[in-house]
Every structure is written in C-alpha cells, then in structure tokens.
Motif scaffolding. Structure first.
Motif, mmCIF file in Angstrom:
data_model
loop_
_atom_site.group_PDB
_atom_site.id
_atom_site.type_symbol
_atom_site.label_atom_id
_atom_site.label_comp_id
_atom_site.label_asym_id
_atom_site.label_seq_id
_atom_site.Cartn_x
_atom_site.Cartn_y
_atom_site.Cartn_z
ATOM 1 N N VAL A 1 51.083 38.416 43.674
ATOM 2 C CA VAL A 1 49.811 37.943 43.148
ATOM 3 C C VAL A 1 50.067 36.640 42.414
ATOM 4 O O VAL A 1 50.849 36.596 41.462
ATOM 5 N N LEU A 2 49.414 35.576 42.864
ATOM 6 C CA LEU A 2 49.498 34.272 42.212
ATOM 7 C C LEU A 2 48.181 34.038 41.485
ATOM 8 O O LEU A 2 47.106 34.140 42.089
ATOM 9 N N PHE A 3 48.242 33.730 40.193
ATOM 10 C CA PHE A 3 47.039 33.629 39.373
ATOM 11 C C PHE A 3 47.282 32.670 38.219
ATOM 12 O O PHE A 3 48.429 32.351 37.903
ATOM 13 N N PRO A 4 46.202 32.196 37.553
ATOM 14 C CA PRO A 4 46.398 31.326 36.385
ATOM 15 C C PRO A 4 46.967 32.122 35.209
ATOM 16 O O PRO A 4 46.414 33.143 34.826
ATOM 17 N N ALA A 5 48.070 31.643 34.657
ATOM 18 C CA ALA A 5 48.753 32.383 33.599
ATOM 19 C C ALA A 5 48.282 32.004 32.201
ATOM 20 O O ALA A 5 48.654 32.663 31.246
ATOM 21 N N THR A 6 47.480 30.977 32.101
ATOM 22 C CA THR A 6 46.936 30.609 30.795
ATOM 23 C C THR A 6 45.422 30.642 30.867
ATOM 24 O O THR A 6 44.832 30.349 31.915
ATOM 25 N N GLU A 7 44.814 30.978 29.764
ATOM 26 C CA GLU A 7 43.362 31.131 29.730
ATOM 27 C C GLU A 7 42.666 29.798 30.000
ATOM 28 O O GLU A 7 43.029 28.766 29.448
ATOM 29 N N GLY A 8 41.676 29.808 30.879
ATOM 30 C CA GLY A 8 40.903 28.612 31.214
ATOM 31 C C GLY A 8 41.555 27.734 32.263
ATOM 32 O O GLY A 8 40.970 26.740 32.689
ATOM 33 N N SER A 9 42.750 28.062 32.705
ATOM 34 C CA SER A 9 43.446 27.252 33.707
ATOM 35 C C SER A 9 42.921 27.568 35.099
ATOM 36 O O SER A 9 42.476 28.680 35.382
ATOM 37 N N THR B 1 50.312 38.659 50.110
ATOM 38 C CA THR B 1 50.198 37.697 49.017
ATOM 39 C C THR B 1 48.729 37.467 48.705
ATOM 40 O O THR B 1 47.926 37.197 49.596
ATOM 41 N N TYR B 2 48.407 37.577 47.429
ATOM 42 C CA TYR B 2 47.052 37.345 46.938
ATOM 43 C C TYR B 2 47.105 36.110 46.052
ATOM 44 O O TYR B 2 47.808 36.095 45.046
ATOM 45 N N THR B 3 46.361 35.092 46.427
ATOM 46 C CA THR B 3 46.321 33.848 45.658
ATOM 47 C C THR B 3 44.927 33.708 45.058
ATOM 48 O O THR B 3 43.931 33.731 45.787
ATOM 49 N N TRP B 4 44.858 33.566 43.740
ATOM 50 C CA TRP B 4 43.568 33.465 43.056
ATOM 51 C C TRP B 4 42.922 32.125 43.391
ATOM 52 O O TRP B 4 43.512 31.061 43.238
ATOM 53 N N ASN B 5 41.705 32.188 43.891
ATOM 54 C CA ASN B 5 40.924 31.012 44.213
ATOM 55 C C ASN B 5 39.848 30.900 43.141
ATOM 56 O O ASN B 5 38.877 31.657 43.145
ATOM 57 N N SER B 6 40.018 29.948 42.199
ATOM 58 C CA SER B 6 39.100 29.864 41.058
ATOM 59 C C SER B 6 37.721 29.343 41.444
ATOM 60 O O SER B 6 36.755 29.581 40.720
ATOM 61 N N THR B 7 37.594 28.658 42.574
ATOM 62 C CA THR B 7 36.272 28.162 42.966
ATOM 63 C C THR B 7 35.361 29.299 43.421
ATOM 64 O O THR B 7 34.173 29.298 43.122
ATOM 65 N N ILE B 8 35.908 30.271 44.122
ATOM 66 C CA ILE B 8 35.091 31.414 44.552
ATOM 67 C C ILE B 8 35.311 32.631 43.662
ATOM 68 O O ILE B 8 34.676 33.661 43.849
ATOM 69 N N ASN C 1 42.181 36.482 33.124
ATOM 70 C CA ASN C 1 41.821 35.286 33.889
ATOM 71 C C ASN C 1 41.165 35.572 35.224
ATOM 72 O O ASN C 1 40.343 34.795 35.685
ATOM 73 N N THR C 2 41.539 36.652 35.864
ATOM 74 C CA THR C 2 40.900 36.932 37.146
ATOM 75 C C THR C 2 39.546 37.591 36.942
ATOM 76 O O THR C 2 38.664 37.431 37.767
ATOM 77 N N GLY C 3 39.381 38.323 35.842
ATOM 78 C CA GLY C 3 38.092 38.926 35.527
ATOM 79 C C GLY C 3 37.550 39.813 36.630
ATOM 80 O O GLY C 3 36.340 39.950 36.798
ATOM 81 N N MET C 4 38.444 40.399 37.404
ATOM 82 C CA MET C 4 38.014 41.213 38.545
ATOM 83 C C MET C 4 37.460 42.542 38.069
ATOM 84 O O MET C 4 38.078 43.224 37.277
ATOM 85 N N SER C 5 36.294 42.885 38.568
ATOM 86 C CA SER C 5 35.789 44.233 38.314
ATOM 87 C C SER C 5 36.433 45.146 39.338
ATOM 88 O O SER C 5 36.615 44.749 40.487
ATOM 89 N N PRO C 6 36.809 46.357 38.950
ATOM 90 C CA PRO C 6 37.504 47.242 39.881
ATOM 91 C C PRO C 6 36.725 47.528 41.164
ATOM 92 O O PRO C 6 37.308 47.839 42.181
ATOM 93 N N ALA C 7 35.399 47.392 41.150
ATOM 94 C CA ALA C 7 34.612 47.707 42.347
ATOM 95 C C ALA C 7 34.890 46.717 43.477
ATOM 96 O O ALA C 7 35.041 47.100 44.630
ATOM 97 N N GLY C 8 34.990 45.415 43.156
ATOM 98 C CA GLY C 8 35.186 44.420 44.204
ATOM 99 C C GLY C 8 36.611 43.949 44.337
ATOM 100 O O GLY C 8 36.908 43.089 45.148
ATOM 101 N N ALA C 9 37.493 44.473 43.543
ATOM 102 C CA ALA C 9 38.875 44.002 43.506
ATOM 103 C C ALA C 9 39.718 44.675 44.582
ATOM 104 O O ALA C 9 39.381 45.746 45.073
ATOM 105 N N PRO C 10 40.839 44.040 44.939
ATOM 106 C CA PRO C 10 41.791 44.712 45.831
ATOM 107 C C PRO C 10 42.292 46.007 45.197
ATOM 108 O O PRO C 10 42.218 46.185 43.975
ATOM 109 N N ALA C 11 42.826 46.897 46.009
ATOM 110 C CA ALA C 11 43.214 48.238 45.555
ATOM 111 C C ALA C 11 44.262 48.227 44.445
ATOM 112 O O ALA C 11 44.310 49.134 43.623
ATOM 113 N N PHE C 12 45.098 47.207 44.380
ATOM 114 C CA PHE C 12 46.175 47.189 43.384
ATOM 115 C C PHE C 12 45.702 46.796 41.993
ATOM 116 O O PHE C 12 46.424 46.977 41.024
#
Length: 176
Positions: free
Chosen positions: A146-154, A124-131, A74-85
């Motif tokens: 880490v707070l993130f959407p736990a279901t796909e598309g949410s 605390t890292y909160t996923w912001n789906s707009t950005i 759901n976060t789809g973070m690429s390791p290059a731009g993602a936080p270290a964890f």
C-alpha cells in the motif's frame, strides 16, 4: 479356573503398576526455584506486568504505528468502500492503541481468513488523491503493498505498508 484367572489378572495389574510409575524425565532436577520471598516474587511479577504495558505503550511511538496512523487518517477510507485489507489494518491500529495484547493474533486471524477467501486482494494499492481511492495492480504472490501519503495533507505517496502473508506451523506462546 477362577483362581488362575485372578492370578493372571493380578500379575498384569502388578506389571502395569510398576511400569507406569517409572518417570524417565526427572523434572525436579532441572528446575531452579526462585530465592525471592513471596512478597518479593509478587513485586517482581507486578513490575514485569508494568514493564510489559510500558512496552505496549511504546508501540505507539514506532515508525510502524506512525505509518498505520497516517494510513487511516490520510486515506479516510470508510470500511464499506475500502479494499478488504483496510478493515483489519484499522482494527490492528485500534487494538494496539487500546493496549490489547492479542492485537497481532487477531490481525493474523483476519489475514488467514482473507487469504482463504479472497485471492484478488493481493497486489499493489497506490493512493490516488484526486479520486480519493486506490489504484490497484494485481499480484500473484500473497503480498499487499500500500502506497499512501505519510504526512497529513500531503498528496504524494511517501508512506508504504507491505503485508506478506505466509502460513506457519509455529505456534506463538499464549500470553494469558
């Protein structure tokens, strides 16, 4: 003179030889040997290995693994731009899916390196789906939440991963 020196040396060697042979533990009395035959013992060892692998496969059905999958997907973070964890968490997920028995040891090692190198990862890292990125709130303790959407598309953050790093002196037994 040589005879006296030889006598003294012999006496020292004699004393050392008799003192070094004393074993106070007597491990043979506390050992209990298997009553299985060699073939039964081999079969038992093989069954233990199969049971262990089944438990490793069972990790894929746990809530923690579902949360790891949702986090990565759901976060789809690429390791290059993602936080270290993000990279260690993604690697932990991959290692568990490959049934790597050293997955937690590797993850712990990566967390140890992060704890030693980087103090700005804790918070605390909160996923912001707009950005499509995390909003970060720093913390003084060694916890990553880490707070993130736990279901796909949410777009609502219903999933939570909490990693607390604590240095320990306890050694985990080697499973090899």
């Amino acid at each position: 003179m040589k005879k006296n020196l030889l006598s003294i040396a012999s006496a020292i060697v004699f004393l050392l030889a008799f003192n070094s042979c004393a074993d106070k533990l007597d491990l043979d009395k506390t050992l209990s040997f298997s009553k299985l035959t060699v073939e039964e013992q081999k079969q038992s060892i093989e069954q233990n290995g199969l049971d262990f692998m089944a438990k490793m496969d069972g990790l894929n059905d746990t809530k923690a693994m579902a949360a790891l999958n949702a986090f990565v997907v759901n976060t789809g973070m690429s390791p290059a731009g993602a936080p270290a964890f993000v990279k260690p968490i993604s690697q932990l997920r991959t290692n568990i899916m490959r049934n790597d028995v050293k997955a937690l040891d590797k993850f712990n090692g990566q967390m140890k390196v992060m704890a030693a190198e980087d103090n700005d990862i804790w918070g605390t890292y909160t996923w912001n789906s707009t950005i499509e990125d995390f909003d970060y709130s720093p913390s003084t303790n060694t916890t990553i939440t880490v707070l993130f959407p736990a279901t796909e598309g949410s777009t609502s953050n219903t999933g939570e991963l909490k990693l607390t790093y604590v240095e320990s002196d306890v050694q985990a037994p080697d499973t090899d």
